[in-house]
Design a protein around this motif. Structure first.
Motif, PDB file in Angstrom:
ATOM      1  N   GLY A   1       0.760  -1.245   0.000  1.00  0.00           N
ATOM      2  CA  GLY A   1       0.000   0.000   0.000  1.00  0.00           C
ATOM      3  C   GLY A   1       0.785   1.284   0.000  1.00  0.00           C
ATOM      4  O   GLY A   1       0.198   2.373  -0.062  1.00  0.00           O
ATOM      5  N   GLU A   2       2.129   1.231   0.037  1.00  0.00           N
ATOM      6  CA  GLU A   2       2.895   2.469   0.157  1.00  0.00           C
ATOM      7  C   GLU A   2       2.753   3.374  -1.060  1.00  0.00           C
ATOM      8  O   GLU A   2       2.826   4.601  -0.946  1.00  0.00           O
ATOM      9  CB  GLU A   2       4.373   2.152   0.413  1.00  0.00           C
ATOM     10  CG  GLU A   2       5.020   1.365  -0.711  1.00  0.00           C
ATOM     11  CD  GLU A   2       6.422   0.887  -0.377  1.00  0.00           C
ATOM     12  OE1 GLU A   2       6.950   1.286   0.675  1.00  0.00           O
ATOM     13  OE2 GLU A   2       6.978   0.120  -1.177  1.00  0.00           O
ATOM     14  N   GLY A   3       2.536   2.798  -2.242  1.00  0.00           N
ATOM     15  CA  GLY A   3       2.366   3.621  -3.433  1.00  0.00           C
ATOM     16  C   GLY A   3       1.093   4.430  -3.377  1.00  0.00           C
ATOM     17  O   GLY A   3       1.091   5.656  -3.597  1.00  0.00           O
ATOM     18  N   THR A   4      -0.021   3.777  -3.080  1.00  0.00           N
ATOM     19  CA  THR A   4      -1.312   4.458  -2.979  1.00  0.00           C
ATOM     20  C   THR A   4      -1.278   5.526  -1.894  1.00  0.00           C
ATOM     21  O   THR A   4      -1.730   6.662  -2.095  1.00  0.00           O
ATOM     22  CB  THR A   4      -2.418   3.428  -2.674  1.00  0.00           C
ATOM     23  OG1 THR A   4      -2.333   2.357  -3.616  1.00  0.00           O
ATOM     24  CG2 THR A   4      -3.789   4.064  -2.746  1.00  0.00           C
ATOM     25  N   ILE A   5      -0.751   5.175  -0.735  1.00  0.00           N
ATOM     26  CA  ILE A   5      -0.678   6.118   0.391  1.00  0.00           C
ATOM     27  C   ILE A   5       0.210   7.298   0.040  1.00  0.00           C
ATOM     28  O   ILE A   5      -0.121   8.460   0.318  1.00  0.00           O
ATOM     29  CB  ILE A   5      -0.166   5.384   1.647  1.00  0.00           C
ATOM     30  CG1 ILE A   5      -1.206   4.361   2.120  1.00  0.00           C
ATOM     31  CG2 ILE A   5       0.180   6.368   2.764  1.00  0.00           C
ATOM     32  CD1 ILE A   5      -0.662   3.337   3.110  1.00  0.00           C
ATOM     33  N   GLY A   6       1.356   7.023  -0.592  1.00  0.00           N
ATOM     34  CA  GLY A   6       2.281   8.093  -0.944  1.00  0.00           C
ATOM     35  C   GLY A   6       1.699   9.067  -1.943  1.00  0.00           C
ATOM     36  O   GLY A   6       1.848  10.292  -1.802  1.00  0.00           O
ATOM     37  N   ILE A   7       1.032   8.579  -2.975  1.00  0.00           N
ATOM     38  CA  ILE A   7       0.445   9.462  -3.989  1.00  0.00           C
ATOM     39  C   ILE A   7      -0.632  10.344  -3.372  1.00  0.00           C
ATOM     40  O   ILE A   7      -0.705  11.545  -3.650  1.00  0.00           O
ATOM     41  CB  ILE A   7      -0.116   8.627  -5.155  1.00  0.00           C
ATOM     42  CG1 ILE A   7       1.028   7.950  -5.922  1.00  0.00           C
ATOM     43  CG2 ILE A   7      -0.930   9.502  -6.112  1.00  0.00           C
ATOM     44  CD1 ILE A   7       0.567   6.901  -6.914  1.00  0.00           C
ATOM     45  N   TRP A   8      -1.461   9.772  -2.531  1.00  0.00           N
ATOM     46  CA  TRP A   8      -2.494  10.567  -1.865  1.00  0.00           C
ATOM     47  C   TRP A   8      -1.862  11.637  -0.975  1.00  0.00           C
ATOM     48  O   TRP A   8      -2.331  12.782  -0.923  1.00  0.00           O
ATOM     49  CB  TRP A   8      -3.407   9.658  -1.043  1.00  0.00           C
ATOM     50  CG  TRP A   8      -4.580  10.360  -0.432  1.00  0.00           C
ATOM     51  CD1 TRP A   8      -4.767  10.642   0.879  1.00  0.00           C
ATOM     52  CD2 TRP A   8      -5.740  10.857  -1.121  1.00  0.00           C
ATOM     53  NE1 TRP A   8      -5.965  11.280   1.070  1.00  0.00           N
ATOM     54  CE2 TRP A   8      -6.583  11.427  -0.139  1.00  0.00           C
ATOM     55  CE3 TRP A   8      -6.133  10.875  -2.454  1.00  0.00           C
ATOM     56  CZ2 TRP A   8      -7.809  12.012  -0.458  1.00  0.00           C
ATOM     57  CZ3 TRP A   8      -7.357  11.462  -2.781  1.00  0.00           C
ATOM     58  CH2 TRP A   8      -8.186  12.017  -1.786  1.00  0.00           C
ATOM     59  N   LYS A   9      -0.800  11.290  -0.289  1.00  0.00           N
ATOM     60  CA  LYS A   9      -0.081  12.263   0.537  1.00  0.00           C
ATOM     61  C   LYS A   9       0.449  13.401  -0.335  1.00  0.00           C
ATOM     62  O   LYS A   9       0.371  14.587   0.047  1.00  0.00           O
ATOM     63  CB  LYS A   9       1.076  11.581   1.268  1.00  0.00           C
ATOM     64  CG  LYS A   9       1.862  12.471   2.232  1.00  0.00           C
ATOM     65  CD  LYS A   9       2.905  11.649   2.981  1.00  0.00           C
ATOM     66  CE  LYS A   9       3.577  12.452   4.086  1.00  0.00           C
ATOM     67  NZ  LYS A   9       4.506  13.471   3.589  1.00  0.00           N
ATOM     68  N   ALA A  10       0.971  13.068  -1.507  1.00  0.00           N
ATOM     69  CA  ALA A  10       1.491  14.081  -2.415  1.00  0.00           C
ATOM     70  C   ALA A  10       0.410  15.074  -2.822  1.00  0.00           C
ATOM     71  O   ALA A  10       0.622  16.294  -2.828  1.00  0.00           O
ATOM     72  CB  ALA A  10       2.086  13.425  -3.656  1.00  0.00           C
ATOM     73  N   PHE A  11      -0.774  14.580  -3.172  1.00  0.00           N
ATOM     74  CA  PHE A  11      -1.849  15.481  -3.588  1.00  0.00           C
ATOM     75  C   PHE A  11      -2.207  16.452  -2.461  1.00  0.00           C
ATOM     76  O   PHE A  11      -2.427  17.646  -2.687  1.00  0.00           O
ATOM     77  CB  PHE A  11      -3.092  14.682  -3.997  1.00  0.00           C
ATOM     78  CG  PHE A  11      -2.917  13.847  -5.244  1.00  0.00           C
ATOM     79  CD1 PHE A  11      -1.971  14.170  -6.201  1.00  0.00           C
ATOM     80  CD2 PHE A  11      -3.708  12.729  -5.449  1.00  0.00           C
ATOM     81  CE1 PHE A  11      -1.809  13.400  -7.345  1.00  0.00           C
ATOM     82  CE2 PHE A  11      -3.568  11.951  -6.593  1.00  0.00           C
ATOM     83  CZ  PHE A  11      -2.617  12.290  -7.538  1.00  0.00           C
ATOM     84  N   GLY A  12      -2.263  15.946  -1.230  1.00  0.00           N
ATOM     85  CA  GLY A  12      -2.566  16.811  -0.092  1.00  0.00           C
ATOM     86  C   GLY A  12      -1.510  17.875   0.115  1.00  0.00           C
ATOM     87  O   GLY A  12      -1.831  19.049   0.384  1.00  0.00           O
ATOM     88  N   GLU A  13      -0.237  17.502  -0.012  1.00  0.00           N
ATOM     89  CA  GLU A  13       0.839  18.476   0.136  1.00  0.00           C
ATOM     90  C   GLU A  13       0.764  19.536  -0.960  1.00  0.00           C
ATOM     91  O   GLU A  13       0.908  20.738  -0.692  1.00  0.00           O
ATOM     92  CB  GLU A  13       2.193  17.768   0.097  1.00  0.00           C
ATOM     93  CG  GLU A  13       2.464  16.917   1.325  1.00  0.00           C
ATOM     94  CD  GLU A  13       3.730  16.086   1.227  1.00  0.00           C
ATOM     95  OE1 GLU A  13       4.172  15.562   2.267  1.00  0.00           O
ATOM     96  OE2 GLU A  13       4.284  15.959   0.107  1.00  0.00           O
ATOM     97  N   LEU A  14       0.558  19.110  -2.186  1.00  0.00           N
ATOM     98  CA  LEU A  14       0.536  20.045  -3.306  1.00  0.00           C
ATOM     99  C   LEU A  14      -0.593  21.063  -3.168  1.00  0.00           C
ATOM    100  O   LEU A  14      -0.417  22.245  -3.495  1.00  0.00           O
ATOM    101  CB  LEU A  14       0.402  19.279  -4.629  1.00  0.00           C
ATOM    102  CG  LEU A  14       1.611  18.431  -5.020  1.00  0.00           C
ATOM    103  CD1 LEU A  14       1.297  17.585  -6.250  1.00  0.00           C
ATOM    104  CD2 LEU A  14       2.821  19.311  -5.297  1.00  0.00           C
TER     105      LEU A  14
END
Length: 383
Positions: free
Chosen positions: A232-245
């Motif tokens: 799950g690290e890919g899915t979690i990481g991408i979602w985290k990126a959108f929130g940061e951006l």
């Protein structure tokens, strides 16, 4: 001195970012990294994922452990879009990374931090590609590495681990069994455990897929994103990126995030099962069986985070039979020329399944992630 802090994904635990870290010492759940606001003009000139160094765990004066990972192609396929019945469809081809998988991203960040924090060595359990990636990045960092892998891991990947001089230990059972042995060795030896979500930095490397996607689409986002999901690290990481951006103003405050869709193998689908049942955590899968070794993760530590992402994005989770997965993998390769791993075929098959169920359609713009190279599975899939 680290400019970031660590916070627990489940409780109120906080810690400084300049000390070794595993899971939350209070509740045992994954730690995540928080940064002060980052301006978009701080993008670097490098042509790898460290282009985003200002938003990554790299202290001033440090150099990353890099093999040229990231900035993978995003290829639109009108033919596949018509075939499955969506408006537009792109393939993000992570098989173009060093060692042939998206795991290169996470290991670049994790090994960079491990070296900076004085690790004696690094250890990881793997369903396949994480072992190859840690072997490569540990070699680049001058660190010894030990890899615990199920005997059923694709032999091509095991050959890569051996070629890169990691200490390979084969385990009877699945990645959960390998994980227990890896954690025991880490506790005994003092080596750094880089298991999925048992340290906070692999997710940071993974999130750069989200940063790249926004850049490659000219600052816009698709309506849906399909990710083949094991740990799950890919899915979690991408979602985290959108929130940061969005928080930092790289995206407008009203930016609509895509629906996050998890694709799993029917023979090992703990997240899809929990999602269908409306649960907020997943029970371990009793007998994980699938030829897609990257999806053979019966008890992901990130289950609560994954299910939270699905709820927040009005997303979905789909389980795909291995036979359907094989057909979709072959179709992806035949139509696009991308030598996809079965995990990529699983993601494409999930799009088709959701169209048939009326959950995706011709108004949707979809990004499908192919997380690895088909070459790693050549002995497995035969034809």
């Amino acid at each position: 001195m680290a400019t970031w802090t660590l916070r627990c994904s489940a409780c109120d635990y906080l810690a400084a970012g300049d000390a070794p870290a595993g899971v939350c010492p209070s509740c045992g759940q994954p730690l995540l990294v928080d940064y002060p606001p980052v301006a978009s003009h701080t993008l670097g000139a490098r042509w790898d994922l460290w282009r985003y160094a200002a938003a990554l765990p790299l202290a001033q004066g440090e150099s990353p452990v890099s093999l040229g990972e990231g900035l993978t192609p995003l290829t639109e396929s009108p033919a596949l879009a018509r075939q499955v019945g969506v408006g537009r469809l792109w393939i993000k081809d992570e098989g173009r990374n060093p060692i042939g998988s998206f795991k290169a991203r996470g290991m670049s960040a994790a090994v960079t931090r491990a070296r900076a924090l004085g690790a004696r060595g690094v250890v990881v359990p793997t369903a396949g590609n994480a072992g190859a990636a840690v072997a490569a990045y540990a070699a680049a960092a001058g660190l010894p590495a030990r890899v615990y892998a199920p005997r059923t891991t694709p032999p091509v990947i095991l050959g890569i681990v051996r070629a890169l001089n990691a200490d390979l230990h084969l385990v009877d059972g699945h990645i959960g069994d390998a994980g227990r042995e890896a954690r025991a060795f880490a506790a005994e030896s003092g080596w750094t455990d880089l298991s999925t979500l048992r340290e906070p930095y692999r997710v940071e490397g993974m999130k750069t897929m989200g940063y790249e996607l926004v850049e490659q689409l000219g600052g816009r986002l698709p309506t849906a994103l399909v990710y083949p999901t094991g740990g799950g690290e890919g899915t979690i990481g991408i979602w985290k990126a959108f929130g940061e951006l969005r928080a930092w103003g790289w995206l407008p405050p009203d930016a609509q995030f895509p629906r996050m869709i998890v694709a799993q193998a029917a023979g090992c689908a703990p997240i899809a099962r929990a999602w269908a049942a409306g649960h907020d955590r997943a029970e371990p899968w009793a007998d994980p069986v699938t030829y897609a070794s990257g999806l053979r993760v019966p008890g992901p530590l990130g289950d609560r985070l994954l299910l939270r992402v699905l709820r927040a994005s009005a997303g979905d989770a789909v389980a795909i039979d291995d036979g359907v997965m094989r057909g979709a993998t072959a179709a992806l390769a035949a139509v696009t020329g991308i030598d996809a791993a079965p995990e990529g075929g699983c993601a494409l098959a999930a799009v088709d399944a959701l169209v048939r169920r009326g959950r995706l359609g011709t108004s949707d713009e979809v990004v499908v992630f192919n997380t690895g190279s088909g070459a790693s599975y050549r002995d497995e899939r035969g034809a």
